[in-house]
Design a protein around this motif. Structure first.
Motif, PDB file in Angstrom:
ATOM      1  N   UNK A 222       0.811  -1.235   0.000  1.00  9.36           N
ATOM      2  CA  UNK A 222       0.000   0.000   0.000  1.00  9.36           C
ATOM      3  C   UNK A 222       0.836   1.273   0.000  1.00  9.36           C
ATOM      4  N   UNK A 223       1.916   1.297   0.791  1.00  9.29           N
ATOM      5  CA  UNK A 223       2.708   2.524   0.873  1.00  9.29           C
ATOM      6  C   UNK A 223       3.432   2.829  -0.440  1.00  9.29           C
ATOM      7  N   UNK A 224       3.680   1.798  -1.244  1.00 11.68           N
ATOM      8  CA  UNK A 224       4.293   2.022  -2.555  1.00 11.68           C
ATOM      9  C   UNK A 224       3.257   2.610  -3.507  1.00 11.68           C
ATOM     10  N   UNK A 225       2.075   2.023  -3.524  1.00 12.34           N
ATOM     11  CA  UNK A 225       1.013   2.524  -4.392  1.00 12.34           C
ATOM     12  C   UNK A 225       0.674   3.975  -4.070  1.00 12.34           C
ATOM     13  N   UNK A 226       0.694   4.320  -2.803  1.00  8.99           N
ATOM     14  CA  UNK A 226       0.334   5.671  -2.389  1.00  8.99           C
ATOM     15  C   UNK A 226       1.387   6.708  -2.798  1.00  8.99           C
ATOM     16  N   UNK A 227       2.609   6.254  -3.018  1.00  7.61           N
ATOM     17  CA  UNK A 227       3.702   7.185  -3.334  1.00  7.61           C
ATOM     18  C   UNK A 227       4.376   6.831  -4.653  1.00  7.61           C
ATOM     19  N   UNK A 228       3.606   6.318  -5.607  1.00  2.00           N
ATOM     20  CA  UNK A 228       4.176   5.808  -6.843  1.00  2.00           C
ATOM     21  C   UNK A 228       4.986   6.867  -7.591  1.00  2.00           C
ATOM     22  N   UNK A 229       4.469   8.081  -7.671  1.00  2.00           N
ATOM     23  CA  UNK A 229       5.166   9.122  -8.423  1.00  2.00           C
ATOM     24  C   UNK A 229       6.543   9.402  -7.836  1.00  2.00           C
ATOM     25  N   UNK A 230       6.600   9.600  -6.532  1.00  2.88           N
ATOM     26  CA  UNK A 230       7.883   9.889  -5.884  1.00  2.88           C
ATOM     27  C   UNK A 230       8.838   8.710  -5.990  1.00  2.88           C
ATOM     28  N   UNK A 231       8.321   7.495  -5.811  1.00  3.18           N
ATOM     29  CA  UNK A 231       9.170   6.310  -5.850  1.00  3.18           C
ATOM     30  C   UNK A 231       9.748   6.100  -7.242  1.00  3.18           C
ATOM     31  N   UNK A 232       8.953   6.330  -8.265  1.00  3.28           N
ATOM     32  CA  UNK A 232       9.477   6.135  -9.621  1.00  3.28           C
ATOM     33  C   UNK A 232      10.522   7.193  -9.967  1.00  3.28           C
ATOM     34  N   UNK A 233      10.401   8.375  -9.412  1.00  2.00           N
ATOM     35  CA  UNK A 233      11.436   9.395  -9.613  1.00  2.00           C
ATOM     36  C   UNK A 233      12.737   8.958  -8.936  1.00  2.00           C
TER      37      UNK A 233
ATOM     38  N   UNK B 181      17.158  -1.260 -10.523  1.00  2.00           N
ATOM     39  CA  UNK B 181      16.890  -0.023  -9.778  1.00  2.00           C
ATOM     40  C   UNK B 181      15.428   0.377  -9.893  1.00  2.00           C
ATOM     41  N   UNK B 182      14.776  -0.037 -10.968  1.00  2.00           N
ATOM     42  CA  UNK B 182      13.342   0.229 -11.141  1.00  2.00           C
ATOM     43  C   UNK B 182      12.547  -0.901 -10.471  1.00  2.00           C
ATOM     44  N   UNK B 183      12.637  -0.933  -9.151  1.00  2.00           N
ATOM     45  CA  UNK B 183      12.144  -2.086  -8.399  1.00  2.00           C
ATOM     46  C   UNK B 183      10.636  -2.270  -8.491  1.00  2.00           C
ATOM     47  N   UNK B 184       9.876  -1.199  -8.728  1.00  2.00           N
ATOM     48  CA  UNK B 184       8.427  -1.378  -8.864  1.00  2.00           C
ATOM     49  C   UNK B 184       8.074  -2.081 -10.172  1.00  2.00           C
ATOM     50  N   UNK B 185       8.949  -1.973 -11.168  1.00  2.00           N
ATOM     51  CA  UNK B 185       8.647  -2.485 -12.504  1.00  2.00           C
ATOM     52  C   UNK B 185       9.346  -3.792 -12.837  1.00  2.00           C
ATOM     53  N   UNK B 186      10.454  -4.077 -12.171  1.00  2.00           N
ATOM     54  CA  UNK B 186      11.295  -5.200 -12.556  1.00  2.00           C
ATOM     55  C   UNK B 186      11.450  -6.177 -11.397  1.00  2.00           C
ATOM     56  N   UNK B 187      11.004  -7.404 -11.603  1.00  2.00           N
ATOM     57  CA  UNK B 187      11.198  -8.480 -10.647  1.00  2.00           C
ATOM     58  C   UNK B 187      12.590  -9.070 -10.877  1.00  2.00           C
ATOM     59  N   UNK B 188      13.472  -9.025  -9.882  1.00  2.00           N
ATOM     60  CA  UNK B 188      14.831  -9.542 -10.096  1.00  2.00           C
ATOM     61  C   UNK B 188      14.872 -11.032 -10.394  1.00  2.00           C
ATOM     62  N   UNK B 189      13.754 -11.733 -10.158  1.00  2.00           N
ATOM     63  CA  UNK B 189      13.683 -13.166 -10.466  1.00  2.00           C
ATOM     64  C   UNK B 189      12.967 -13.423 -11.789  1.00  2.00           C
ATOM     65  N   UNK B 190      12.743 -12.383 -12.580  1.00  2.00           N
ATOM     66  CA  UNK B 190      11.979 -12.522 -13.804  1.00  2.00           C
ATOM     67  C   UNK B 190      12.837 -13.023 -14.953  1.00  2.00           C
ATOM     68  N   UNK B 191      12.198 -13.242 -16.095  1.00  2.00           N
ATOM     69  CA  UNK B 191      12.896 -13.753 -17.279  1.00  2.00           C
ATOM     70  C   UNK B 191      13.925 -12.775 -17.838  1.00  2.00           C
ATOM     71  N   UNK B 192      13.836 -11.502 -17.436  1.00  2.00           N
ATOM     72  CA  UNK B 192      14.837 -10.528 -17.872  1.00  2.00           C
ATOM     73  C   UNK B 192      16.251 -11.009 -17.565  1.00  2.00           C
ATOM     74  N   UNK B 193      16.386 -11.742 -16.454  1.00  2.00           N
ATOM     75  CA  UNK B 193      17.714 -12.104 -15.954  1.00  2.00           C
ATOM     76  C   UNK B 193      17.969 -13.615 -16.014  1.00  2.00           C
ATOM     77  N   UNK B 194      17.175 -14.322 -16.820  1.00  2.00           N
ATOM     78  CA  UNK B 194      17.261 -15.784 -16.847  1.00  2.00           C
ATOM     79  C   UNK B 194      18.477 -16.299 -17.606  1.00  2.00           C
ATOM     80  N   UNK B 195      18.975 -15.535 -18.565  1.00  2.00           N
ATOM     81  CA  UNK B 195      20.087 -15.993 -19.389  1.00  2.00           C
ATOM     82  C   UNK B 195      21.404 -15.503 -18.810  1.00  2.00           C
ATOM     83  N   UNK B 196      22.310 -16.408 -18.435  1.00  2.00           N
ATOM     84  CA  UNK B 196      23.596 -15.980 -17.868  1.00  2.00           C
ATOM     85  C   UNK B 196      24.313 -14.998 -18.784  1.00  2.00           C
TER      86      UNK B 196
END
Length: 299
Positions: free
Chosen positions: A57-68, A240-255
Motif C-alpha cells: 500500500x505505501x508504494x502505491x500511495x507514493x508511486x510518483x515519488x518512488x518512480x522518480x 533499480x526500477x524495483x516497482x517495474x522489474x522483478x529480479x527473479x523474472x525472465x529478464x535475468x534468466x540468461x547468464x
C-alpha cells in the motif's frame, strides 16, 4: 578519452524504458568519455507494480515519488544525465472497446504542444545523435507512439530558428535512430543456448506465440553496437526500477556469459542522417567526427 567527446540523447516514454532499451550502449559511450542524456517524457505514474515484493500500500500511495527515485538510481548506475519533460503517464488502455485516455495525459496533448519541451531539451543539450522508438512505439503503448511522434518532429524543429522561439539557440542533431529489441532471432539463439546448457528457457512460450507473419525487427536493423562489457550495468539499472522489474523474472534468466558469447550487441535502425555514414554500422557516432557542430555536414 575519445579524441572528440560527442553527445547522445535517448528519448523515452517512462522511467525504466531507458534501462531496457539501449542501456548498455549508453553505459559504453559514457565510459568512453561521451555525454549521454536520457529524456523521460512522463513520470510513469500509471505504471502497474510488476514486482510482487513492491506490491504494498505505501508504494502505491507514493508511486510518483518512488518512480522518480528509481530513475535517479538508474541514471547514476548508467552514468547518464537525466531530464524529465513533465508530462503525465497516459496508461495502457484495456478493454473492448478501449476506454478514452485520461484527459491531459501525454498522448492526448497536441503534438505541436508536446514537441516544444523536447525541442528546448535538444537546444540545451545539443546532441549529435538522438535515439527514440519506431512508428509502433516499440510496442503499441500510446505514450511510446507519442514519444516517436514528438522525437521526429523535434529533430527537424530544433534546428529551425522560426520554430519554438524562446526555447534556446537552434541546434540541428545529425543522426536519429530507432532502438530495437525483442528480436525473434535473439530469442531463438538464447533459447537454444539455454537448452543446450541444460537450463530452463523462458523464451519457449514467447516463440510459440510468435506469428510467422510477424517480421523480425532484425530485418530493419542497420547498426549493431558492441556493448557486452556493460551488460552488468544494464541489469543493475533495470533492477533499480524495483516497482517495474522483478529480479527473479525472465529478464535475468540468461547468464551474462551466454549473452556475451551469442549476442554482445544492441540494435538500432538509422532513419535520419545528415552526415555520410555507410551501413551496416557498429557505432551510433559513425560519420560524425569532423562534421560541423550544430548543422548538417550534408544536406
Amino acid at each position: 578519452m575519445p579524441v572528440m567527446a560527442l553527445r547522445l540523447m535517448a528519448v523515452h516514454a517512462h522511467p525504466d524504458d531507458e534501462s531496457s532499451k539501449g542501456a548498455a550502449t549508453m553505459a559504453r559511450y559514457v565510459a568512453e568519455g561521451h555525454e549521454v542524456l536520457v529524456v523521460t517524457c512522463t513520470g510513469g505514474e500509471a505504471g502497474s507494480i510488476l514486482n510482487p515484493a513492491m506490491d504494498r500500500p505505501e508504494v502505491l500511495e507514493n508511486m510518483t515519488e518512488i518512480r522518480r527515485e528509481e530513475m535517479a538510481r538508474a541514471a547514476k548506475i548508467l552514468g547518464v544525465q537525466h531530464r524529465w519533460l513533465g508530462f503525465v503517464d497516459s496508461g495502457l488502455p484495456e478493454g473492448d472497446p478501449l476506454p478514452p485516455l485520461p484527459e491531459g495525459s501525454f498522448a492526448t496533448v497536441p503534438i505541436e504542444e508536446s514537441t516544444g519541451p523536447l525541442v528546448e531539451a535538444i537546444r540545451d543539450f545539443r546532441p549529435h545523435v538522438i535515439i527514440t522508438y519506431d512508428e509502433n512505439g516499440g510496442y503499441p503503448h500510446p505514450d511510446h507512439i507519442r514519444t516517436h511522434e514528438i522525437s521526429m518532429a523535434a529533430f527537424d524543429a530544433a534546428g529551425d530558428p522560426d520554430k519554438y522561439p524562446g526555447t534556446g539557440e537552434p541546434w540541428q542533431p545529425l543522426k536519429l535512430y530507432y532502438v530495437h529489441g525483442f528480436s525473434r532471432a535473439r530469442m531463438t539463439a538464447m533459447h537454444e543456448a539455454l537448452l543446450k546448457a541444460g537450463l530452463e528457457s523462458p523464451y519457449e512460450e514467447w516463440l510459440k506465440r510468435w506469428s510467422d507473419d510477424k517480421p523480425d525487427v532484425m530485418e530493419r536493423v542497420t547498426t549493431r553496437v558492441p556493448c557486452g562489457d556493460y551488460f552488468e550495468q544494464r541489469d543493475e539499472a533495470l533492477k533499480a526500477h524495483a516497482t517495474q522489474i522483478d529480479p527473479d523474472s525472465r529478464w535475468f534468466a540468461t547468464p551474462l556469459e551466454i549473452q556475451r558469447e551469442l549476442w554482445p550487441t544492441e540494435e538500432y535502425e538509422l532513419v535520419r542522417s545528415l552526415v555520410d555514414s555507410t551501413v551496416p554500422e557498429d557505432d551510433l557516432f559513425a560519420g560524425i567526427a569532423g562534421a560541423p557542430e550544430g548543422r548538417p555536414a550534408k544536406l
